[in-house]
Design an enzyme around this catalytic site. Structure first.
Site, short mmCIF file in Angstrom:
data_model
loop_
_atom_site.label_atom_id
_atom_site.label_comp_id
_atom_site.label_asym_id
_atom_site.label_seq_id
_atom_site.Cartn_x
_atom_site.Cartn_y
_atom_site.Cartn_z
N GLN A 120 0.85 -1.19 0.00
CA GLN A 120 0.00 0.00 0.00
C GLN A 120 0.89 1.24 0.00
O GLN A 120 1.84 1.34 0.78
CB GLN A 120 -0.93 0.01 1.22
CG GLN A 120 -2.06 1.03 1.14
CD GLN A 120 -1.75 2.38 1.78
OE1 GLN A 120 -0.76 2.52 2.50
NE2 GLN A 120 -2.58 3.38 1.52
N ASP A 257 -9.41 7.77 -3.79
CA ASP A 257 -8.08 8.18 -3.38
C ASP A 257 -7.75 9.54 -3.98
O ASP A 257 -7.83 9.73 -5.19
CB ASP A 257 -7.07 7.14 -3.86
CG ASP A 257 -5.69 7.29 -3.25
OD1 ASP A 257 -5.25 8.44 -3.03
OD2 ASP A 257 -5.05 6.27 -2.99
N GLY A 283 -11.35 5.60 0.38
CA GLY A 283 -10.25 6.50 0.12
C GLY A 283 -8.91 5.80 0.09
O GLY A 283 -8.80 4.60 -0.20
N HIS A 284 -7.87 6.55 0.43
CA HIS A 284 -6.49 6.08 0.34
C HIS A 284 -6.23 4.90 1.27
O HIS A 284 -5.55 3.95 0.92
CB HIS A 284 -5.56 7.25 0.67
CG HIS A 284 -4.11 6.99 0.43
ND1 HIS A 284 -3.58 6.75 -0.82
CD2 HIS A 284 -3.06 6.94 1.29
CE1 HIS A 284 -2.27 6.58 -0.72
NE2 HIS A 284 -1.93 6.67 0.54
N PHE A 285 -6.78 4.97 2.49
CA PHE A 285 -6.63 3.90 3.46
C PHE A 285 -7.91 3.08 3.51
O PHE A 285 -8.67 3.11 4.47
CB PHE A 285 -6.28 4.47 4.84
CG PHE A 285 -4.87 4.98 4.94
CD1 PHE A 285 -3.81 4.11 5.07
CD2 PHE A 285 -4.60 6.34 4.90
CE1 PHE A 285 -2.50 4.57 5.18
CE2 PHE A 285 -3.29 6.82 5.00
CZ PHE A 285 -2.24 5.92 5.14
#
Length: 309
Positions: A120, A257, A283-285
């Site tokens: 990631q 993201d 989203g990103h996480f």
């Protein structure tokens, strides 16, 4: 086929997996004290979890026990992150080559020579280096919001980092320093997660920010963010690896993201047509909001590429 699928997915149902004991270990690697989380049977297939920025193995706190009933799960903190050593840049040459070297040495010292890599964000540059060096060791790749092409960068991210990479000075550094603030760390976790905003634990971004705010850590992160341009230069090599070796790949992607785009997600299937892609309204996480779904996808993938005895 159905039985294998049910066997892979059933343990991911809430309450069906016994709590796995997670060990918190340290290892001496090249004069550094490297912290890592370790869980699962010692003789089971291995999955290595490679964290992103500005996080650490803490980002996998829920995923590790959800996989460790049938797999050995190893999640290291890179130098400068989490609970690992964080020497000053004068004492350790921070680069993504160096981070990959540390992780690779740790795995070798642990006697681990076959593994699935979960990557990631920063974990992508670390993992792709290891995979390209030792394709014979990799049984599969799990890519969660990590890119291997320039088109995978959002225009806003390119606009921030491009000037810094081209001419590193106090002025071009200012916007990059913005990535070290509590506001941005919280943004990284919460942006794009509105559908499940109540699933984002504030513990996650507070933990990351506490580590970012350690005296001297800003210099480490600024060095790595500057050296991120080395990854752009390595994209053709990683793409060549993917084309040549056609590794088994699972992509689990947060579609909202703010930094990495759908073009980054779609590259993997373009280069490796057998790639499985799972996209989420996240989203990103994405693990923060879609942990159960991602866990189920990973377990199904692992049952196919690294079946446990």
């Amino acid at each position: 086929m159905l039985n294998a699928f049910l066997q892979a997915v059933r343990p991911a149902v809430a309450g069906s997996v016994p709590a796995a004991k997670v060990s918190y270990r340290r290892a001496a690697v090249g004069g550094l004290d490297i912290f890592y989380r370790d869980a699962g049977p010692a003789d089971a297939p291995v999955i290595v979890l490679l964290h992103g920025f500005p996080s650490s193995s803490h980002m996998f706190r829920d995923l590790i026990p959800a996989l460790a009933d049938r797999y050995r799960v190893i999640a290291p903190d890179y130098p400068g992150f989490g609970y690992s050593s964080a020497p000053a840049p004068e004492d350790f040459a921070y680069s993504f080559d160096a981070l990959a070297d540390v992780v690779e040495t740790l795995l070798t010292d642990l006697g681990v020579n076959r593994y699935v890599l979960y990557m990631q964000d920063f974990g992508g540059p670390v993992g792709f280096r290891i995979a390209a060096r030792h394709p014979e060791r990799v049984t599969g790749l799990i890519v969660q919001n990590a890119v291997a092409n320039l088109e995978g960068f959002a225009a806003s991210a390119a606009g921030t980092f491009g000037p810094y990479w081209g001419d590193r000075n106090a002025e071009t550094e200012k916007p990059v320093r913005g990535f070290l603030t509590a506001e941005t760390t919280r943004f990284q976790y919460e942006h794009g997660s509105s559908a499940r905003a109540d699933h984002v634990s504030p513990d996650a971004w507070h933990h990351d920010q506490w580590l970012l705010d350690r005296p001297g850590n800003d210099r480490i992160q600024l060095e790595l963010l500057y050296r991120y341009q080395d990854n752009v230069g390595a994209y053709p090599q990683w793409q060549a690896y993917l084309r040549a070796y056609q590794p088994k790949i699972l992509v689990t992607w947060g579609d909202n993201d703010p930094f990495f785009t759908a073009a980054g997600r779609d590259l993997f299937k373009a280069l490796v047509p057998a790639t499985e892609v799972q996209s989420y309204d996240a989203g990103h996480f994405a693990l923060e909001t879609h942990g159960p779904e991602i866990t189920a996808a990973i377990r199904t993938f692992l049952a196919r590429v690294a079946p446990a005895a």
